[in-house]
Each structure stands twice: as structure tokens, then as C-alpha cells.
Design an enzyme around this catalytic site. Structure first.
Site, PDB file in Angstrom:
ATOM      1  N   ARG A  62      88.838  18.521  -6.086  1.00  0.00           N
ATOM      2  CA  ARG A  62      89.132  17.088  -6.017  1.00  0.00           C
ATOM      3  C   ARG A  62      88.456  16.386  -4.855  1.00  0.00           C
ATOM      4  O   ARG A  62      87.828  15.339  -5.009  1.00  0.00           O
ATOM      5  CB  ARG A  62      90.652  16.861  -5.852  1.00  0.00           C
ATOM      6  N   THR A  63      88.620  16.948  -3.645  1.00  0.00           N
ATOM      7  CA  THR A  63      88.165  16.214  -2.454  1.00  0.00           C
ATOM      8  C   THR A  63      86.662  16.027  -2.482  1.00  0.00           C
ATOM      9  O   THR A  63      86.147  14.937  -2.281  1.00  0.00           O
ATOM     10  CB  THR A  63      88.608  16.966  -1.177  1.00  0.00           C
ATOM     11  N   LYS A  90      73.864  33.087   7.297  1.00  0.00           N
ATOM     12  CA  LYS A  90      72.844  33.832   8.041  1.00  0.00           C
ATOM     13  C   LYS A  90      73.140  33.831   9.540  1.00  0.00           C
ATOM     14  O   LYS A  90      72.274  34.133  10.352  1.00  0.00           O
ATOM     15  CB  LYS A  90      71.469  33.214   7.791  1.00  0.00           C
ATOM     16  N   ARG A 112      84.514  19.855   5.586  1.00  0.00           N
ATOM     17  CA  ARG A 112      85.720  20.677   5.369  1.00  0.00           C
ATOM     18  C   ARG A 112      85.444  22.026   6.004  1.00  0.00           C
ATOM     19  O   ARG A 112      84.401  22.637   5.756  1.00  0.00           O
ATOM     20  CB  ARG A 112      86.037  20.824   3.889  1.00  0.00           C
ATOM     21  N   HIS A 140      94.324  16.495   6.965  1.00  0.00           N
ATOM     22  CA  HIS A 140      93.526  16.165   5.781  1.00  0.00           C
ATOM     23  C   HIS A 140      93.754  14.664   5.571  1.00  0.00           C
ATOM     24  O   HIS A 140      94.510  14.246   4.695  1.00  0.00           O
ATOM     25  CB  HIS A 140      94.049  16.984   4.602  1.00  0.00           C
TER      26      HIS A 140
HETATM   27  C1  NCD Z   1      94.508  20.707  -0.367  1.00  0.00           C
HETATM   28  C2  NCD Z   1      93.636  21.272   0.741  1.00  0.00           C
HETATM   29  O1  NCD Z   1      92.548  21.770   0.522  1.00  0.00           O
HETATM   30  O2  NCD Z   1      94.088  21.160   1.868  1.00  0.00           O
HETATM   31  N1  NCD Z   1      93.892  20.340  -1.538  1.00  0.00           N
HETATM   32  C3  NCD Z   1      93.280  19.121  -1.649  1.00  0.00           C
HETATM   33  O3  NCD Z   1      92.437  18.762  -0.861  1.00  0.00           O
HETATM   34  N2  NCD Z   1      93.668  18.329  -2.671  1.00  0.00           N
HETATM   35  C4  NCD Z   1      95.704  21.536  -0.607  1.00  0.00           C
HETATM   36  C5  NCD Z   1      95.558  22.916  -1.176  1.00  0.00           C
HETATM   37  O4  NCD Z   1      94.477  23.488  -1.247  1.00  0.00           O
HETATM   38  O5  NCD Z   1      96.605  23.461  -1.545  1.00  0.00           O
END
Ligand code: NCD
Length: 318
Positions: A62-63, A90, A112, A140
Site C-alpha cells: 500500500r504505502t 553489496k 522505509r 509511520h
Molecule cells: C504497516 C507498516 O508497514 O508499518 N503497513 C502499512 O504501511 N500499511 C503495518 C504492518 O505492516 O503491519
């Protein structure tokens, strides 16, 4: 967007950094962008000529997709780098990777990373604006904002609501951003989960720790379930998934104590039958897919605002 408020943040690192006015401004900007996604031609020129890099060291559906869709709907040029295909495999350090990306002059780097604080470190070493798309167990922010937007859309307000967040609070950056965000906008936030999932600093973050799910859910306007973040646990912290589902899973029985018009939320990915039963995930009050839709609007707003909004020559939602 024409109003007097001026957004002063160069990077989006966490909801910690924002005042309630900042958060309201981001949400208002997101609302002004939302209808672009339902037009036949889903494109505005706002980010034309801007380069946006998605630098993801952890899995994401999703993100990552919604940051990419957000940038493309605003005519930005987007590029995706994932850890498995980058020189991180690497032995290159995060800062070296970022400096090399910086040498190609991006405007925004969306990061991320499994280490809490990684985006903060990068923000001190590159000129591009950094947006945190999830750092370890820390924050997040875009998820917290899209959750606030979703609640505001359905309830008309956040202030005065009771929000229950259930599950693996300790390892969930989503929970942390939500506790901070909902508390800043005046909601009362309750949390519940196995003891091993409840970190000691919850009260100072503004949450009330409940002894059971039933206690947390009693009269709640919003119930949010979380996935168990196994990737951040070295040893098993719960005896079994079956027991977890029995004591902490959200099902129709548990929800009997909640407000009649309770909203059911989950950041995804959902493990059906563990943290939430399928009939709850798909049933009355579930706004899980609205959260995903609002993710695009919130991310459009963040991309627009970190580049200076109208000051940058951006043309808003028109
Ligand atoms: C979350 C994450 O990656 O922190 N997911 C997201 O971004 N929608 C939560 C998760 O992975 O459970």
C-alpha cells in the site's frame, strides 16, 4: 489551497514534529486533492519536473504504491529502489546510498527502513526533502495522517472521540503515529494487548493502557487492530496465534460493547482470523479500504507541502 497558515516543515519524519494546526492543514490539503482520484483524467501538473524516489528497504504494498500513484497523479517523475535490488546488498551504507542518490538531484526521497531513526539520519545528509514511510518500530506518519483523515471523514471530528488500538503496540510504528496524532487532535486513546506487546512509555505518549480488549473497546468510536510485527521480534512473544486470536482478536462478540456506529480500522496487511475476523474486516463499520483510498490523498498533500506548496509554483488541485 488559499489560507493564512504556512506549513514550515521541510521533512516529514513523524507526527511528533507537528502541531495540531499542522495536522489540520495537511488534512485540509489532502481533502482538496482527494477528488483528483475520482476524475476520468487523474492528473494535475503540480509536481511537473520534480523527481521523487521511493527508497524502500522493507516490503510494502500500500504505502509504496500509493506514494507512487500520488506522485504520478501530480505529474512528478517517480523511481523505485528496493533493498533487494540496491547496492545495500553489496555492503554500501545507508548514507552512501543516499549521497549517491542525492548526486542525481531528486527533490524528494521517500524512505522505509527497518531501523528507527533512519529517515532522520538521512535528512541531515541530503538536500532532498525526506518523507518517512515507516522507520523500524518508531513512526509511520503518512499512515497516522490517513487514519486521522478517515476518521474525520466518517465522524466529522476527532476531538472527543474514544479510539481503541488493539494488538502489537510495542513493535507497531502505525500504533505510535496514531497514538500521537489522535491524542494531539483531542481524542482519548486506549490500548490493549498482551503484556509483551505493551511498551512502558505508552502513558507518556498520551494513551491509557487497558487490562483487556473488552475494557478498551467499551463505548469506543473507533477500534483499530494491528498485525503482529513478527519481523521485529527475535523470540516469540505470544504462546500461539490461536490463543492470541481468542483473547485479542476483534470479532463481533468483542464489538458488542463498542458504540453502535463504531469504525473498524486496520492499516493492512490483515491476517484474517488472527487480529480480526473476516466478517468484521468486511462488515458494517469497516473503513479499511477508505483508509487505503485516503492514503493517496494524504501522500499527494505531503509531496505538495514539503516542496513548499503554492510557493513552489505548485498549482494545487485545480
Ligand atoms: C504497516 C507498516 O508497514 O508499518 N503497513 C502499512 O504501511 N500499511 C503495518 C504492518 O505492516 O503491519
Amino acid at each position: 489551497m488559499k489560507n493564512e497558515f504556512s506549513f514550515q516543515h521541510r521533512h516529514i519524519l513523524g507526527l511528533e514534529q507537528f502541531s495540531p494546526d499542522d495536522i489540520h492543514h495537511i488534512l485540509a490539503t489532502a481533502r482538496s486533492f482527494k477528488d483528483i482520484s475520482s476524475r476520468a483524467i487523474k492528473k494535475v501538473p503540480t509536481l511537473r519536473g520534480r523527481t521523487i524516489i521511493n527508497l524502500f528497504f522493507e516490503p510494502s504494498t500500500r504505502t509504496r504504491l500509493s506514494f507512487e500513484i500520488a506522485a504520478k497523479r501530480m505529474s512528478g517523475d517517480t523511481f523505485n529502489i528496493s533493498a533487494s535490488t540496491s547496492s545495500a546488498t553489496k555492503g554500501e551504507s545507508l548514507i552512501d546510498t543516499a549521497r549517491n542518490i542525492q548526486a542525481m538531484s531528486p527533490d524528494i526521497i521517500i524512505v522505509r527502513h527497518s531501523s528507527s531513526g533512519a529517515p532522520h539520519l538521512l535528512s541531515r545528509h541530503v538536500q532532498a526533502a525526506i518523507i518517512n514511510a515507516g522507520d523500524g518500530t518508531h513512526e509511520h506518519p503518512s499512515q497516522g495522517l490517513l487514519d486521522l483523515m478517515t476518521v474525520m471523514e466518517h465522524k466529522g471530528r476527532v476531538e472527543g472521540l474514544t479510539v481503541a488500538i488493539i494488538g502489537d503496540i510495542a513493535h507497531s510504528r502505525v500504533a505510535h503515529s496514531n497514538i500521537i496524532g489522535f491524542a494531539k487532535l483531542g481524542a482519548s486513546v486506549r490500548v490493549a494487548g498482551p503484556m509483551t506487546f505493551l511498551p512502558p512509555q505508552l502513558t507518556s505518549m498520551g494513551a491509557t493502557v487497558c487490562r483487556s480488549v473488552a475494557e478498551a473497546v467499551e463505548g469506543a468510536d473507533v477500534v483499530m487492530a494491528l498485525r503482529i510485527q513478527k519481523e521485529r521480534q527475535n523470540d516469540p512473544l505470544i504462546p500461539s496465534l490461536r490463543e492470541y486470536a481468542r483473547f485479542y482478536g476483534i470479532n463481533r462478540d468483542v464489538l458488542r460493547g463498542a458504540a453502535d456506529d463504531v469504525l473498524i480500522m486496520h492499516p493492512g496487511p490483515v491476517n484474517r482470523g488472527v487480529e480480526m475476523s473476516p466478517d468484521v474486516a468486511d462488515g458494517q463499520g469497516s473503513v479499511i479500504l477508505d483508509q487505503v483510498a485516503n492514503g493517496v490523498a494524504v501522500r499527494m498533500a505531503l509531496l505538495y507541502l514539503v516542496l513548499g506548496g503554492e510557493k513552489s509554483g505548485g498549482e494545487g488541485a485545480s
